[in-house]
Design a protein around this motif. Structure first.
Motif, short mmCIF file in Angstrom:
data_model
loop_
_atom_site.label_atom_id
_atom_site.label_comp_id
_atom_site.label_asym_id
_atom_site.label_seq_id
_atom_site.Cartn_x
_atom_site.Cartn_y
_atom_site.Cartn_z
N LEU A 250 28.02 53.41 -84.80
CA LEU A 250 29.32 52.68 -84.67
C LEU A 250 29.71 52.13 -83.28
O LEU A 250 30.59 51.19 -83.01
N SER A 251 29.41 52.98 -82.20
CA SER A 251 29.67 52.87 -80.73
C SER A 251 29.40 51.38 -80.15
O SER A 251 30.22 50.84 -79.79
N MET A 254 32.04 49.02 -81.21
CA MET A 254 33.29 49.26 -80.75
C MET A 254 33.30 48.88 -79.33
O MET A 254 34.43 48.29 -78.71
N ALA A 255 32.07 48.92 -78.57
CA ALA A 255 31.97 48.34 -77.28
C ALA A 255 32.28 46.60 -77.09
O ALA A 255 32.91 46.34 -76.21
N LEU A 257 34.15 45.15 -79.46
CA LEU A 257 35.55 44.92 -79.54
C LEU A 257 36.36 45.20 -78.42
O LEU A 257 37.35 44.58 -78.04
N GLY A 258 36.01 46.30 -77.80
CA GLY A 258 36.59 46.62 -76.75
C GLY A 258 36.43 45.61 -75.59
O GLY A 258 37.50 45.43 -74.82
N VAL A 316 34.95 44.98 -66.81
CA VAL A 316 35.06 45.97 -67.60
C VAL A 316 34.50 45.48 -69.10
O VAL A 316 33.48 46.17 -69.74
N VAL A 319 30.59 45.10 -68.39
CA VAL A 319 29.97 46.42 -68.45
C VAL A 319 29.84 46.75 -69.98
O VAL A 319 28.83 47.25 -70.50
N LEU A 320 30.97 46.56 -70.84
CA LEU A 320 30.87 47.02 -72.24
C LEU A 320 29.85 46.07 -72.97
O LEU A 320 29.52 46.58 -73.88
N VAL A 323 26.03 46.61 -70.38
CA VAL A 323 25.48 47.78 -69.63
C VAL A 323 25.44 49.14 -70.81
O VAL A 323 24.41 49.74 -70.93
N VAL A 324 26.50 49.30 -71.41
CA VAL A 324 26.88 50.69 -72.31
C VAL A 324 25.95 50.30 -73.70
O VAL A 324 25.85 49.20 -74.01
#
Lengths: 324, 82
Positions: A250-251, A254-255, A257-258, A316, A319-320, A323-324
């Motif tokens: 899921l993450s 969500m990254a 969407l964030g 940010v 990065v989302l 990177v993540v």
């Protein structure tokens, strides 16, 4: 209850269409009301010019209206378009298109009302400057429409490009995030651009010989004001066209969407703030044209500082995404 | 699709980072714009004091910026630390 993909796509299209027109109607109506209010004030001050003022009011309102007409077009397309692809990705793309155009029309609608209203008021003060006031009103309002046009472009891409065989899991969130990023970041830039345009019409009416300096300051100020929505456009293009690896977690979704939420909301404040700085500079260039250079410098420094939070939001987001 | 606890926690941290930075950027942007607008007004009225006024504007903006930096710090903490 298991829903078929076509049903889910239809649900997304109808919710997106409703959101698009509902939110998209807010801004233009406020902007046009402002124009009409100042036109009334102007006519009460100088009723012999009611014909010119009335004409200028209608032109100003027509430009403000265009943002909500874009929203209407997208809403109608969302309601009646025939979706050939029955992939669930299309559902989030259509919802994203509705969000992008709906929120994207808000700021431009309100903002375009300011130059229109101030031009009406200016005509009653300086009837011989009618031509120049109309020109500045048109330039000022046209620049404030650009965020709405960016939002329209993103909405059309989301609706009509077949995203094909990409990984469903993170991409659905990326497409929704693209809509949020563009739509919300357009609010501030549209509103802020209008503040600068309004101040230029007010300034020309106050001090007609400063027309060239006022127009230059307005255009520079508006150009800087547009940057938050350009950041939003950039992030939404990356979200739409980057290929994400397939995943079951899921993450990663969500990254993405964030990333859209960060850039979208993050663009609102700097857009409005840059517009305020430009409004202050344009207004005082008209009153004190000798110090145009100091005023322009202060405006640019102030805008650069106000821009910084939009840059944080973009960092940010990136990065989302990467990177993540 | 199986969702594990650690995955949900990470997903929440990513959404939280987006919300923290997104909403947190609204206030400083508007506030710093107000400071810049009033600085232009003040310089227009009293150009001789331009240096002092610009300094005051920048200090004021730096203070207004602090909440934006808090948001950035929280967003980065959510992304990389927790």
């Amino acid at each position: 209850m298991e829903l078929e993909p076509q049903i889910i796509i239809k649900i997304a299209a109808y919710v997106g269409g409703g959101l698009c027109m509902g939110v998209g109607a807010v801004g233009a109506a406020i902007g046009e009301g402002y124009t009409a209010a100042l036109a009334n004030e102007a006519i009460s001050r100088n009723k012999h010019l009611s014909g010119d003022i009335f004409k200028s009011m209608l032109v100003g309102q027509a430009i403000a209206e265009s943002a909500s007409i874009f929203a209407l077009v997208i809403a109608i397309l969302l309601l009646f378009m025939d979706v050939p692809v029955h992939s669930l990705l299309k559902a989030s793309a259509l919802l994203g298109a509705g969000i992008s155009m709906g929120f994207g029309a808000m700021g431009s609608g309100v903002g375009s009302g300011f130059p229109g209203g101030q031009a009406c008021k200016g005509i009653s003060r300086q009837p011989e400057m009618t031509g120049r006031l109309t020109t500045n009103m048109l330039i000022g309002s046209a620049v404030c429409q650009t965020p709405a046009i960016f939002a329209l472009v993103v909405a059309l891409i989301l609706m009509f490009i077949d995203f094909g065989n990409v990984a469903f899991n993170p991409t659905w969130a990326a497409l929704l995030g693209a809509g949020i990023s563009m739509g919300l970041s357009a609010i501030g830039s549209g509103f802020g651009g209008g503040m600068a345009g309004g101040a230029s019409c007010e300034g020309i009416a106050r001090n007609p010989e400063t027309v060239t300096s006022v127009t230059t300051t307005m255009l520079v100020g508006q150009a800087v004001t547009q940057t938050p929505c350009i950041f939003g456009l950039l992030v939404s293009f990356i979200l739409m066209f980057k290929a994400f690896p397939e995943t079951t977690a899921l993450s990663p979704s969500m990254a993405r969407l964030g990333a859209g939420i960060s850039m979208g909301f993050g663009g609102i404040g700097p857009g409005i703030g840059n517009g305020m700085a430009a409004e202050g500079a344009v207004r005082w260039v008209a009153r004190n044209v000798k110090h145009q250079n100091e005023l322009m410098r202060t405006m640019l420094v102030g805008q650069a500082v106000s821009q910084s939070t939009a840059i944080y939001a973009m960092v940010v987001s990136l990065v989302l995404i990467f990177v993540v | 699709m199986t969702i594990e606890g650690a995955d949900i926690v990470k997903a929440a941290a990513f959404i939280g980072a987006g919300i923290a930075m997104g909403f947190g950027a609204i206030g400083p942007g508007v506030g710093e714009g107000m400071a810049a607008a009033k600085a232009c007004e003040a310089i227009g009225k009293n150009p001789k004091e331009a240096g002092l006024l610009t300094r005051t504007m920048l200090v004021g903006q730096a203070v207004a910026e602090s909440t934006g930096i808090y948001s950035l710090v929280i967003a980065l903490l959510l992304l990389f630390v927790v």
